[in-house]
Motif scaffolding. Structure first.
Motif, mmCIF file in Angstrom:
data_model
loop_
_atom_site.group_PDB
_atom_site.id
_atom_site.type_symbol
_atom_site.label_atom_id
_atom_site.label_comp_id
_atom_site.label_asym_id
_atom_site.label_seq_id
_atom_site.Cartn_x
_atom_site.Cartn_y
_atom_site.Cartn_z
ATOM 1 N N VAL A 198 0.849 -1.199 0.000
ATOM 2 C CA VAL A 198 0.000 0.000 0.000
ATOM 3 C C VAL A 198 0.885 1.249 0.000
ATOM 4 N N PRO A 199 0.718 2.158 -0.979
ATOM 5 C CA PRO A 199 1.469 3.421 -0.944
ATOM 6 C C PRO A 199 0.918 4.355 0.128
ATOM 7 N N VAL A 200 1.773 5.193 0.692
ATOM 8 C CA VAL A 200 1.408 6.029 1.840
ATOM 9 C C VAL A 200 1.876 7.457 1.594
ATOM 10 N N ASP A 201 1.055 8.414 2.009
ATOM 11 C CA ASP A 201 1.446 9.821 2.022
ATOM 12 C C ASP A 201 1.899 10.177 3.441
ATOM 13 N N ILE A 202 3.187 10.483 3.606
ATOM 14 C CA ILE A 202 3.762 10.696 4.943
ATOM 15 C C ILE A 202 3.395 12.056 5.510
ATOM 16 N N GLN A 203 3.122 13.030 4.650
ATOM 17 C CA GLN A 203 2.962 14.417 5.099
ATOM 18 C C GLN A 203 1.878 14.601 6.176
ATOM 19 N N PRO A 204 0.660 14.051 6.030
ATOM 20 C CA PRO A 204 -0.348 14.232 7.095
ATOM 21 C C PRO A 204 0.070 13.605 8.429
ATOM 22 N N THR A 205 0.738 12.466 8.372
ATOM 23 C CA THR A 205 1.179 11.802 9.601
ATOM 24 C C THR A 205 2.218 12.640 10.329
ATOM 25 N N ILE A 206 3.171 13.194 9.574
ATOM 26 C CA ILE A 206 4.238 14.026 10.175
ATOM 27 C C ILE A 206 3.653 15.301 10.763
ATOM 28 N N ASN A 207 2.667 15.884 10.091
ATOM 29 C CA ASN A 207 2.042 17.110 10.604
ATOM 30 C C ASN A 207 1.247 16.844 11.885
ATOM 31 N N ALA A 208 0.681 15.624 12.001
ATOM 32 C CA ALA A 208 -0.146 15.295 13.166
ATOM 33 C C ALA A 208 0.671 14.910 14.391
ATOM 34 N N LEU A 209 1.947 14.578 14.214
ATOM 35 C CA LEU A 209 2.770 14.180 15.362
ATOM 36 C C LEU A 209 3.022 15.361 16.287
ATOM 37 N N PRO A 210 2.893 15.184 17.602
ATOM 38 C CA PRO A 210 3.184 16.288 18.531
ATOM 39 C C PRO A 210 4.676 16.561 18.614
ATOM 40 N N ARG A 211 5.043 17.845 18.762
ATOM 41 C CA ARG A 211 6.446 18.248 18.865
ATOM 42 C C ARG A 211 6.848 18.319 20.326
ATOM 43 N N GLN A 212 7.930 17.587 20.684
ATOM 44 C CA GLN A 212 8.439 17.582 22.053
ATOM 45 C C GLN A 212 9.912 17.958 22.043
ATOM 46 N N VAL A 213 10.302 18.741 23.034
ATOM 47 C CA VAL A 213 11.699 19.170 23.129
ATOM 48 C C VAL A 213 12.569 18.012 23.581
ATOM 49 N N ASP A 214 12.062 17.215 24.508
ATOM 50 C CA ASP A 214 12.836 16.103 25.060
ATOM 51 C C ASP A 214 12.765 14.898 24.115
ATOM 52 N N GLU A 215 13.919 14.292 23.836
ATOM 53 C CA GLU A 215 13.985 13.127 22.951
ATOM 54 C C GLU A 215 13.352 11.891 23.584
ATOM 55 N N HIS A 216 13.365 11.815 24.915
ATOM 56 C CA HIS A 216 12.908 10.615 25.606
ATOM 57 C C HIS A 216 11.411 10.597 25.853
ATOM 58 N N VAL A 217 10.716 11.635 25.478
ATOM 59 C CA VAL A 217 9.258 11.670 25.646
ATOM 60 C C VAL A 217 8.622 10.742 24.612
ATOM 61 N N THR A 218 7.720 9.881 25.056
ATOM 62 C CA THR A 218 7.056 8.932 24.160
ATOM 63 C C THR A 218 5.556 9.171 24.150
ATOM 64 N N ILE A 219 4.934 8.787 23.060
ATOM 65 C CA ILE A 219 3.471 8.873 22.935
ATOM 66 C C ILE A 219 2.950 7.533 22.436
ATOM 67 N N ALA A 220 1.726 7.202 22.793
ATOM 68 C CA ALA A 220 1.104 5.947 22.364
ATOM 69 C C ALA A 220 0.476 6.145 20.994
ATOM 70 N N VAL A 221 0.782 5.227 20.065
ATOM 71 C CA VAL A 221 0.284 5.324 18.684
ATOM 72 C C VAL A 221 -0.311 3.981 18.284
ATOM 73 N N LYS A 222 -1.435 4.054 17.577
ATOM 74 C CA LYS A 222 -2.063 2.868 17.009
ATOM 75 C C LYS A 222 -2.139 3.022 15.492
ATOM 76 N N LEU A 223 -1.779 1.970 14.782
ATOM 77 C CA LEU A 223 -1.823 1.971 13.321
ATOM 78 C C LEU A 223 -2.987 1.092 12.872
ATOM 79 N N LYS A 224 -3.891 1.674 12.073
ATOM 80 C CA LYS A 224 -5.080 0.959 11.608
ATOM 81 C C LYS A 224 -5.147 0.982 10.092
ATOM 82 N N LYS A 225 -5.930 0.038 9.556
ATOM 83 C CA LYS A 225 -6.175 0.050 8.117
ATOM 84 C C LYS A 225 -7.177 1.153 7.758
ATOM 85 N N ARG A 226 -8.180 1.317 8.626
ATOM 86 C CA ARG A 226 -9.156 2.405 8.493
ATOM 87 C C ARG A 226 -9.427 2.991 9.868
#
Length: 471
Positions: free
Chosen positions: A283-311
């Motif tokens: 499946v081809p993917v457009d990365i731009q919307p995903t990158i824009n939706a990611l939260p920006r954190q100053v600390d490298e060690h900060v993690t967020i929970a993400v789920k990947l779905k087909k729909r």
């Protein structure tokens, strides 16, 4: 005499008389002298000498004459070697000749040829004898039994000991030519391998066990023929150097890959190895919307929970994991700068978010305190490590800079992405770059070399086997 010789009985009696006379030593010597005188007179003529030489050459071309000459020379040498003087003289002559290096090289080559002939003869004899013996089933069964005992062992305890000895060391021997890992029985030391200097130049300086260079049997076979091995590093079979930025978790890699391969990976019932079941959907993917939706954190060690779905409408997710947003952005930035596959996509990364956060914090401080901070003040505050929980002025307890903390960030929030939604799958046969775009942390956004740029053509089946062994 002529009339008498016409009679058969007279001729036979004359031949018998000659034979009797020739048996005597005196008559033999007289005949030899007469023949020698006749030959010396005849050899004064040039034509007779040339005809005699040609006749000798013709006779020597025949095998029978050669064998006769060899036998006569051997008999003469055996008789002469009975005398001590001749033996001493022969040894001195050999010593004088062996001082010349050309003579030594000639003797070495002659011995080598003789050994080759003897080996071939022995092999032919062994093959014939084995072929005749193996016609009986009893001998074949006996050979199989001996092979089993040699490899497995005569008893159960012996076979268990041999098995543990073989499995004790895994495939830790790295080939210095193809950089694949092998077991001990499949490799040979480079120093002990009988290959030329030109073939040795095709190997690298890679060392593994005991700090030595090793060669696998497949590379050794082609190097003996002075050919470039198919899967060697010199033939372009090498993984690209992976930077530290691309040390990503599985879901972090999925978020920056331009293709997502949807497939079922299950564990095999025996051995515990993983295998793909069913079809693989590219499946081809457009990365731009995903990158824009990611939260920006100053600390490298900060993690967020993400789920990947087909729909997004689906309840179940294909993949869920905690990711590091800043690491994902750094990896994407590196790929945008170093990979031609990512440069053509024109993905934009917002790099002004840190500046906007600092400006917003400064505005908040000015509103609360009524004074503005300069850049030098911010740098001095960041550099200073002094921290006091009790203020010296009014005695208030607690952290005094809680107003500038990011209290809005919710660590329990789960981000859901469906980058492949409403995208049309592409066949793996049509999408040539699917493999490189699916796994950017393995290929680092680089294509493999074409067969035109290699010394030797490599089929895709060989590349797949090589990739499995390398991984």
């Amino acid at each position: 005499m002529t009339k008498a010789r016409q009679n058969k009985e007279f001729r036979e009696s004359e031949l018998k008389a000659k034979q009797r006379s020739r048996e005597q030593i005196d008559t033999k010597q007289k005949e030899r002298k007469s023949t020698l005188k006749a030959k010396t007179k005849a050899r004064q003529n040039k034509e007779f000498r040339e005809s005699e030489l040609k006749a000798k050459q013709r006779s020597r071309e025949e095998l029978e004459t050669k064998q006769k000459e060899r036998k006569s020379t051997l008999k003469a040498k055996i008789k002469a070697r009975q005398r001590k003087e001749y033996c001493d003289l022969e040894i001195e002559m050999k010593r004088l000749l062996r001082k010349n290096p050309l003579q030594l090289e000639k003797e070495r080559l002659k011995k080598q040829e003789n050994r080759k002939v003897h080996r071939q003869m022995e092999r032919c004899r062994d093959k014939l004898s084995k072929a005749t013996k193996r016609k009986t089933f009893a001998l074949v069964d006996h050979e199989r039994l001996l092979n089993k005992k040699r490899h497995i062992g005569c008893t159960i305890d012996e076979s268990i000991v041999k098995f543990h000895a073989r499995v004790a060391n895994g495939p830790i021997y790295a080939c210095s030519c193809c950089h694949q890992t092998w077991f001990r029985k499949s490799v040979v030391q480079l120093d002990k391998a009988h290959i030329t200097l030109e073939s040795r130049q095709l190997c690298t300086d890679l060392t593994s066990v005991d700090g030595k260079q090793w060669l696998c049997s497949t590379c050794l076979a082609s190097l003996k023929e002075e050919k470039v091995p198919k899967l060697s590093v010199k033939n372009g079979m090498l993984w690209p150097k992976k930077p530290e930025v691309l040390n990503l978790h599985p879901l972090e890699e999925r978020l920056i890959s331009q293709r997502i391969p949807f497939m079922q990976i299950r564990e095999l019932p025996r051995g515990g190895q993983l295998s793909a079941k069913g079809n693989i959907v590219n499946v081809p993917v457009d990365i731009q919307p995903t990158i824009n939706a990611l939260p920006r954190q100053v600390d490298e060690h900060v993690t967020i929970a993400v789920k990947l779905k087909k729909r997004l409408s689906h309840k179940s997710s294909c993949f869920s994991e905690n990711i590091r947003p800043k690491v994902v952005l750094k990896a994407l930035k590196w790929l945008m700068e170093n990979s031609e596959l990512y440069k053509s996509e024109n993905i934009k990364i917002d790099e002004t978010w840190e500046k906007r956060i600092t400006e917003a914090n400064d505005e908040l401080i000015t509103e609360l305190t009524g004074s503005s901070r300069s850049k030098d003040d911010r740098d001095s505050e960041e550099a200073s490590d002094d921290f006091c929980e009790i203020s010296a002025d009014d005695g208030t307890q607690g952290n005094t800079d809680t107003l500038v903390d990011d209290t809005d960030f919710d660590t329990n929030k789960i981000y859901v992405f469906a980058p492949g939604e409403n995208q049309k799958p592409i066949s793996l046969y049509e999408d040539k770059d699917a493999e490189y775009l699916c796994f950017p942390s393995i290929f680092c956004g680089q294509r493999r070399l074409d067969n035109e740029k290699r010394h030797k053509n490599v089929h895709y089946s060989d590349i797949a086997k090589w990739g499995i062994e390398k991984c």
